[in-house]
Design a protein around this motif. Structure first.
Motif, short mmCIF file in Angstrom:
data_model
loop_
_atom_site.label_atom_id
_atom_site.label_comp_id
_atom_site.label_asym_id
_atom_site.label_seq_id
_atom_site.Cartn_x
_atom_site.Cartn_y
_atom_site.Cartn_z
N GLY B 89 38.29 -73.65 -7.43
CA GLY B 89 39.00 -72.49 -6.91
C GLY B 89 40.39 -72.82 -6.43
N GLU B 95 42.48 -66.86 3.06
CA GLU B 95 41.19 -67.20 2.48
C GLU B 95 40.57 -68.39 3.21
OE1 GLU B 95 42.04 -65.27 -1.90
OE2 GLU B 95 42.38 -67.42 -1.68
N ARG B 147 31.09 -62.89 -0.46
CA ARG B 147 32.21 -62.67 -1.36
C ARG B 147 32.49 -63.91 -2.20
NH1 ARG B 147 37.15 -61.62 1.91
NH2 ARG B 147 35.72 -60.13 2.88
N GLU B 148 32.33 -65.06 -1.57
CA GLU B 148 32.52 -66.31 -2.30
C GLU B 148 31.48 -66.44 -3.42
OE1 GLU B 148 34.82 -68.50 -2.34
OE2 GLU B 148 33.84 -70.10 -3.49
N ARG B 151 32.54 -64.10 -6.18
CA ARG B 151 33.67 -64.69 -6.88
C ARG B 151 33.20 -65.77 -7.85
NH1 ARG B 151 37.08 -68.97 -7.26
NH2 ARG B 151 35.62 -70.21 -6.04
N ASP B 152 32.30 -66.62 -7.37
CA ASP B 152 31.78 -67.68 -8.21
C ASP B 152 31.12 -67.13 -9.47
OD1 ASP B 152 32.70 -69.44 -6.32
OD2 ASP B 152 30.75 -69.88 -5.45
N ASN B 174 44.15 -61.82 -11.74
CA ASN B 174 43.55 -62.11 -10.44
C ASN B 174 44.61 -62.57 -9.44
OD1 ASN B 174 42.31 -64.64 -8.72
ND2 ASN B 174 40.98 -62.85 -8.71
N ARG B 178 45.89 -60.67 -5.99
CA ARG B 178 45.86 -61.31 -4.66
C ARG B 178 47.25 -61.34 -4.03
NH1 ARG B 178 43.08 -66.50 -6.66
NH2 ARG B 178 43.04 -67.37 -4.55
#
Lengths: 248, 248
Positions: B89, B95, B147-148, B151-152, B174, B178
DNA sequence: CGCGAGTTTGAAATTCTTCAAGATCGGTGG
DNA sequence: CCACCGATCTTGAAGAATTTCAAACTCGCG
């Protein structure tokens, strides 16, 4: 207190009792003390049976609970608008489902039973409530979420940096290790998923998966008969992954 | 209270105050009420500066804290014995880093600053303690972890089901999104990472990344000058992803 | 001004996919 | 009980996407 008449007990009525469950060391309660586990019994509501091919939840469903698998197997997947499907995980006894839903209060993936299965339903609001009181529960729950993140990073490594045969070898060794942790044979087991599902998980086409199985068999590492797998030479499988065939 | 002499305030002394921070809507406090946020100020200890190329933590380091990025950019990666590296990531302002460490009480990946950066250090034991008292904090923290995970899963989709150009398009969109969320331009930004790092993240070789950039430029979708990116036709980029070129 | 890290581009090599055809398996109905 | 069916799996051969190898280019920096 006395019942006036005998009322048949239906599946929905069965209360799960973590303290009575034989999955303690695999499931959410792992690492909690006896007192804490007794309090868990308040938490776990009903059990729910899910037949093979049925959804436990779908992407978009409102999020209300997380689930601990008591019996059976699930897959989770995400689907793109154009229909492409990515299997994000295969879950077995003692593993948790539904953590993806916390973030937006709606599930972001589908969870489908790969065989007739049964889960413990853990109402999420109750879980938050209880984990404010029970330190061990709070801590365990955080560990479960974190473990999922770590697992996901492992899958990224698999998908991003390994070649087809390495991916399959890693997949088989991972299954073997999870079966072992549950007291089953490390060397012999049944796959609950199709070649297509394995391929989706590993970022490969089903034919590539099939070919890799065949090559492993030719090389004496495993014996394959459809979904029945025997691991004959786990060391060789392990070496396969560590070998820097130098790609990507 | 009065100081006897002027003592120079060093970076390590600076207390972060969430209530004073302009990252509220992006960071952990998102969704919490004023009262709750004030209590957060107890939680966040010091800030820590991390120079470009330096590690915030390394795989294997004992886990003690999670981090919120105040300024700068990081990458996280996992490394195989044979040296293969997978970037898991890229993290920017607001974050969180370090969630991987909860599971085993040791970090499972490396976190490296891509430019001179600064993070808020959140002692994990304090976080658990406070989130037992402050409902909003508990809830937000769970959302951050979830959320992580979501995202993964998106990254898995990327790596497992998309082709090179789709992956890069998704990556650019993406980033753009952001940046927008932080009040920066959606159309024009600087990449903080090399082609090699992008490639590692996307499961591609750096040459493939470079070629995809060039093709996007030839097709009028973007303008590239080394690390400087201008998105000229976001719709076309979006279409690229939805197009079922039917692979994998 | 030149060096080095990072990037771009071309051409050949490789891996994986696609397409296609059979093979195998479990289950079902005659 | 057995033939047949659909679903799943295997295998081959051709094609496509990506990687590898190699060389040249760009840019910031000392």
């Amino acid at each position: 207190m006395q019942m006036k008449a005998t009322v048949p007990i239906t599946a929905a009525d069965i209360k799960s009792a973590c303290s009575q469950c034989n999955l303690l060391e695999l499931c959410l309660p792992f690492g909690m003390n006896e007192h804490e586990i007794n309090r868990l019994d308040e938490l776990v509501g009903t059990r729910r049976k899910v037949k093979r091919q049925q959804h436990l939840y779908r992407a978009g469903d409102p999020f209300e609970a997380i689930y601990a698998i008591r019996i059976g197997w699930f897959k989770t997947d995400v689907v793109l608008e154009d229909g492409r499907e990515q299997v994000t995980g295969f879950q077995m006894t003692g593993e948790m489902l539904g953590l993806d839903g916390i973030s937006t209060e709606a599930h972001s993936c589908n969870a489908v039973a790969l065989e007739d299965s049964e889960v413990c339903v853990i109402a999420y609001d109750k879980l938050e409530e209880l984990s404010r009181e029970v330190e061990g529960l709070q801590h365990q729950f955080h560990k479960v979420m974190s473990r999922e993140i770590v697992r996901d990073h492992g899958v990224m490594m698999l998908l991003g940096s390994m070649r087809a045969e390495e991916r399959l070898a890693a997949f088989l060794l991972n299954l073997s290790q999870r079966f072992t942790a549950r007291g089953f044979s490390a060397a012999e087991f049944h796959l609950r998923m199709t070649r297509d599902e394995i391929g989706s998980y590993l970022g490969l086409k089903l034919e590539t998966v099939s070919r890799a199985f065949s090559r492993f068999q030719d090389d004496g590492m495993i014996a394959v008969q459809q979904k029945h797998i025997r691991i004959l030479d786990p060391e060789k499988l392990r070496k396969l992954i560590q070998h820097p065939v130098a790609v990507r």
